[in-house]
Design a protein around this motif. Structure first.
Motif, PDB file in Angstrom:
ATOM      1  N   PRO A  88       0.823  -1.214   0.000  1.00  0.00           N
ATOM      2  CA  PRO A  88       0.000   0.000   0.000  1.00  0.00           C
ATOM      3  C   PRO A  88       0.851   1.255   0.000  1.00  0.00           C
ATOM      4  N   VAL A  89       0.309   2.292  -0.622  1.00  0.00           N
ATOM      5  CA  VAL A  89       0.954   3.601  -0.580  1.00  0.00           C
ATOM      6  C   VAL A  89       0.468   4.314   0.669  1.00  0.00           C
ATOM      7  N   ILE A  90       1.388   4.754   1.494  1.00  0.00           N
ATOM      8  CA  ILE A  90       1.009   5.440   2.725  1.00  0.00           C
ATOM      9  C   ILE A  90       0.478   6.827   2.389  1.00  0.00           C
ATOM     10  N   PRO A  91      -0.778   7.136   2.765  1.00  0.00           N
ATOM     11  CA  PRO A  91      -1.335   8.441   2.443  1.00  0.00           C
ATOM     12  C   PRO A  91      -0.509   9.558   3.073  1.00  0.00           C
ATOM     13  N   THR A  92      -0.314  10.613   2.307  1.00  0.00           N
ATOM     14  CA  THR A  92       0.373  11.789   2.826  1.00  0.00           C
ATOM     15  C   THR A  92      -0.406  13.026   2.434  1.00  0.00           C
ATOM     16  N   SER A  93      -0.008  14.143   2.997  1.00  0.00           N
ATOM     17  CA  SER A  93      -0.686  15.396   2.671  1.00  0.00           C
ATOM     18  C   SER A  93      -0.049  16.080   1.474  1.00  0.00           C
ATOM     19  N   CYS A  94       0.941  15.429   0.863  1.00  0.00           N
ATOM     20  CA  CYS A  94       1.638  16.035  -0.270  1.00  0.00           C
ATOM     21  C   CYS A  94       0.707  16.123  -1.479  1.00  0.00           C
ATOM     22  N   PRO A  95       0.410  17.311  -1.987  1.00  0.00           N
ATOM     23  CA  PRO A  95      -0.491  17.439  -3.132  1.00  0.00           C
ATOM     24  C   PRO A  95       0.084  16.825  -4.398  1.00  0.00           C
ATOM     25  N   GLY A  96       1.407  16.631  -4.435  1.00  0.00           N
ATOM     26  CA  GLY A  96       2.034  16.042  -5.611  1.00  0.00           C
ATOM     27  C   GLY A  96       1.697  14.587  -5.821  1.00  0.00           C
ATOM     28  N   GLU A  97       1.097  13.916  -4.805  1.00  0.00           N
ATOM     29  CA  GLU A  97       0.741  12.512  -4.932  1.00  0.00           C
ATOM     30  C   GLU A  97      -0.729  12.315  -5.292  1.00  0.00           C
ATOM     31  N   ARG A  98      -1.480  13.404  -5.376  1.00  0.00           N
ATOM     32  CA  ARG A  98      -2.893  13.294  -5.748  1.00  0.00           C
ATOM     33  C   ARG A  98      -3.019  13.201  -7.258  1.00  0.00           C
ATOM     34  N   LEU A  99      -3.890  12.295  -7.728  1.00  0.00           N
ATOM     35  CA  LEU A  99      -4.080  12.135  -9.165  1.00  0.00           C
ATOM     36  C   LEU A  99      -4.642  13.410  -9.769  1.00  0.00           C
ATOM     37  N   GLN A 129      -1.206  13.179 -17.232  1.00  0.00           N
ATOM     38  CA  GLN A 129      -1.626  12.909 -15.848  1.00  0.00           C
ATOM     39  C   GLN A 129      -0.446  13.029 -14.911  1.00  0.00           C
ATOM     40  N   TRP A 130      -0.762  13.215 -13.655  1.00  0.00           N
ATOM     41  CA  TRP A 130       0.233  13.210 -12.585  1.00  0.00           C
ATOM     42  C   TRP A 130      -0.392  12.536 -11.372  1.00  0.00           C
ATOM     43  N   PRO A 131       0.327  11.656 -10.636  1.00  0.00           N
ATOM     44  CA  PRO A 131       1.729  11.283 -10.778  1.00  0.00           C
ATOM     45  C   PRO A 131       1.953  10.289 -11.904  1.00  0.00           C
ATOM     46  N   LEU A 136       2.586   5.084  -7.197  1.00  0.00           N
ATOM     47  CA  LEU A 136       1.691   6.166  -6.780  1.00  0.00           C
ATOM     48  C   LEU A 136       0.405   6.213  -7.603  1.00  0.00           C
ATOM     49  N   LEU A 137       0.334   5.415  -8.657  1.00  0.00           N
ATOM     50  CA  LEU A 137      -0.844   5.433  -9.520  1.00  0.00           C
ATOM     51  C   LEU A 137      -1.982   4.588  -8.939  1.00  0.00           C
ATOM     52  N   PRO A 138      -3.232   5.005  -9.143  1.00  0.00           N
ATOM     53  CA  PRO A 138      -4.363   4.169  -8.703  1.00  0.00           C
ATOM     54  C   PRO A 138      -4.437   2.926  -9.581  1.00  0.00           C
ATOM     55  N   PRO A 139      -4.930   1.799  -9.052  1.00  0.00           N
ATOM     56  CA  PRO A 139      -4.978   0.563  -9.837  1.00  0.00           C
ATOM     57  C   PRO A 139      -6.090   0.533 -10.875  1.00  0.00           C
ATOM     58  N   VAL A 173       0.842   7.252 -18.548  1.00  0.00           N
ATOM     59  CA  VAL A 173       2.234   6.867 -18.292  1.00  0.00           C
ATOM     60  C   VAL A 173       2.387   6.226 -16.916  1.00  0.00           C
ATOM     61  N   ALA A 174       3.118   5.097 -16.885  1.00  0.00           N
ATOM     62  CA  ALA A 174       3.469   4.433 -15.626  1.00  0.00           C
ATOM     63  C   ALA A 174       4.967   4.162 -15.646  1.00  0.00           C
ATOM     64  N   MET A 175       5.712   4.779 -14.730  1.00  0.00           N
ATOM     65  CA  MET A 175       7.161   4.637 -14.680  1.00  0.00           C
ATOM     66  C   MET A 175       7.580   3.696 -13.549  1.00  0.00           C
ATOM     67  N   THR A 176       8.585   2.856 -13.834  1.00  0.00           N
ATOM     68  CA  THR A 176       9.117   1.966 -12.811  1.00  0.00           C
ATOM     69  C   THR A 176      10.536   1.567 -13.187  1.00  0.00           C
ATOM     70  N   CYS A 177      11.282   1.055 -12.225  1.00  0.00           N
ATOM     71  CA  CYS A 177      12.629   0.544 -12.487  1.00  0.00           C
ATOM     72  C   CYS A 177      12.631  -0.955 -12.221  1.00  0.00           C
ATOM     73  N   PRO A 178      12.856  -1.786 -13.245  1.00  0.00           N
ATOM     74  CA  PRO A 178      12.806  -3.240 -13.046  1.00  0.00           C
ATOM     75  C   PRO A 178      13.920  -3.771 -12.158  1.00  0.00           C
ATOM     76  N   LYS A 179      14.966  -2.991 -11.934  1.00  0.00           N
ATOM     77  CA  LYS A 179      16.067  -3.461 -11.096  1.00  0.00           C
ATOM     78  C   LYS A 179      15.908  -3.027  -9.646  1.00  0.00           C
ATOM     79  N   LEU A 180      15.500  -1.791  -9.414  1.00  0.00           N
ATOM     80  CA  LEU A 180      15.455  -1.252  -8.059  1.00  0.00           C
ATOM     81  C   LEU A 180      14.104  -1.422  -7.373  1.00  0.00           C
TER      82      LEU A 180
END
Length: 253
Positions: A88-99, A129-131, A136-139, A173-180
């Motif tokens: 789960p993504v821990i909810p925060t008050s950061c507006p940058g994480e809101r869709l 879209q952002w993020p 951080l993206l909704p499923p 867009v969905a970004m991820t790193c397959p190694k990290l």
């Protein structure tokens, strides 16, 4: 109880951390830790070597040594807690994480030889879209409904100069790193996203070996979602050029 039996051994010198072996290990006995494939627990490895052929560097071998006996029940419990659960993504008050849905600026002019655009016109964002980070993206939701999806390996965003015009334009867009990033978590998240009525899938990866793990994750997630879709693959060099464009057919999934 320890016994002498066959078990996987990993050559850390050869291992690049590409993650291909992780997807092919049905027991979840392997995991990327500190950039290398590691055996999570001896009792999770059945020693049959299903992961051997997937390693492009030949870093995996089956050896015979003293180890805990293979525990099928422990494997089942472990898979239930990792493969099928999205962290789960821990909810925060950061507006940058809101869709947030964005309006792409568009009208990007082609870059002429010499690298300068006449009249001072600048390239503009095509992001819709952002993020953009997968974790951080909704499923599910309207951002996937009948829309093309671009799964972007993180480093492509830095290396590819035509990213917005050639890849991002018109895509969710969905970004991820397959190694990290955690491979099982990535597969679980993509499986839920693929369950949406997405229009098409495009994957952009770098030429480095670790990026090939993302294609394995996409294949596994399509199987989990019960989807039979072809996938457009773009491979980018470290110098920022397009090395290859191909289609991974549904039959390969």
């Amino acid at each position: 109880m320890k016994t002498t039996r066959k078990i996987i051994e990993i050559d850390e010198e050869r291992c690049t951390g590409c993650g291909q072996c992780i997807i092919d290990c049905a027991e979840g006995a392997l995991k990327i830790i500190d950039g290398k494939a590691r055996l999570v627990k001896d009792s999770y490895c059945d020693g049959l070597g299903a992961c051997l052929g997937s390693c492009p560097e030949g870093a995996l071998t089956v050896v015979e040594r003293e180890a805990d006996a293979f525990d099928e029940q422990a494997v089942h419990k472990y898979l239930q807690s990792t493969k099928t659960t999205v962290t789960p993504v821990i909810p925060t008050s950061c507006p940058g994480e809101r869709l947030t849905m964005l309006s792409p600026q568009g009208n990007i002019q082609p870059m002429p030889s010499g690298g300068q655009i006449s009249g001072g016109t600048k390239s503009r964002s095509e992001l819709g879209q952002w993020p953009v980070q997968l974790r951080l993206l909704p499923p599910e939701g309207a951002i996937y409904a009948d829309k093309p999806l671009l799964i972007l390996a993180d480093c492509v965003a830095v290396a590819y100069p035509d990213l917005h015009r050639e890849l991002i334009r018109g895509n969710t867009v969905a970004m991820t790193c397959p190694k990290l990033d955690d491979g099982h978590d990535t597969v679980a998240r993509l499986s839920r996203i693929f369950a949406n009525p997405i229009q098409s899938i495009q994957v952009a990866v770098m030429e480095v070996p670790c990026c090939s793990g993302l294609l394995h994750m996409v294949r596994q997630a399509l199987q989990n979602a019960g989807k039979s879709m072809s996938v457009e693959i773009t491979k980018i060099s470290a110098q920022g050029s397009v090395l290859d464009k191909r289609t991974m057919e549904a039959a390969e999934s």
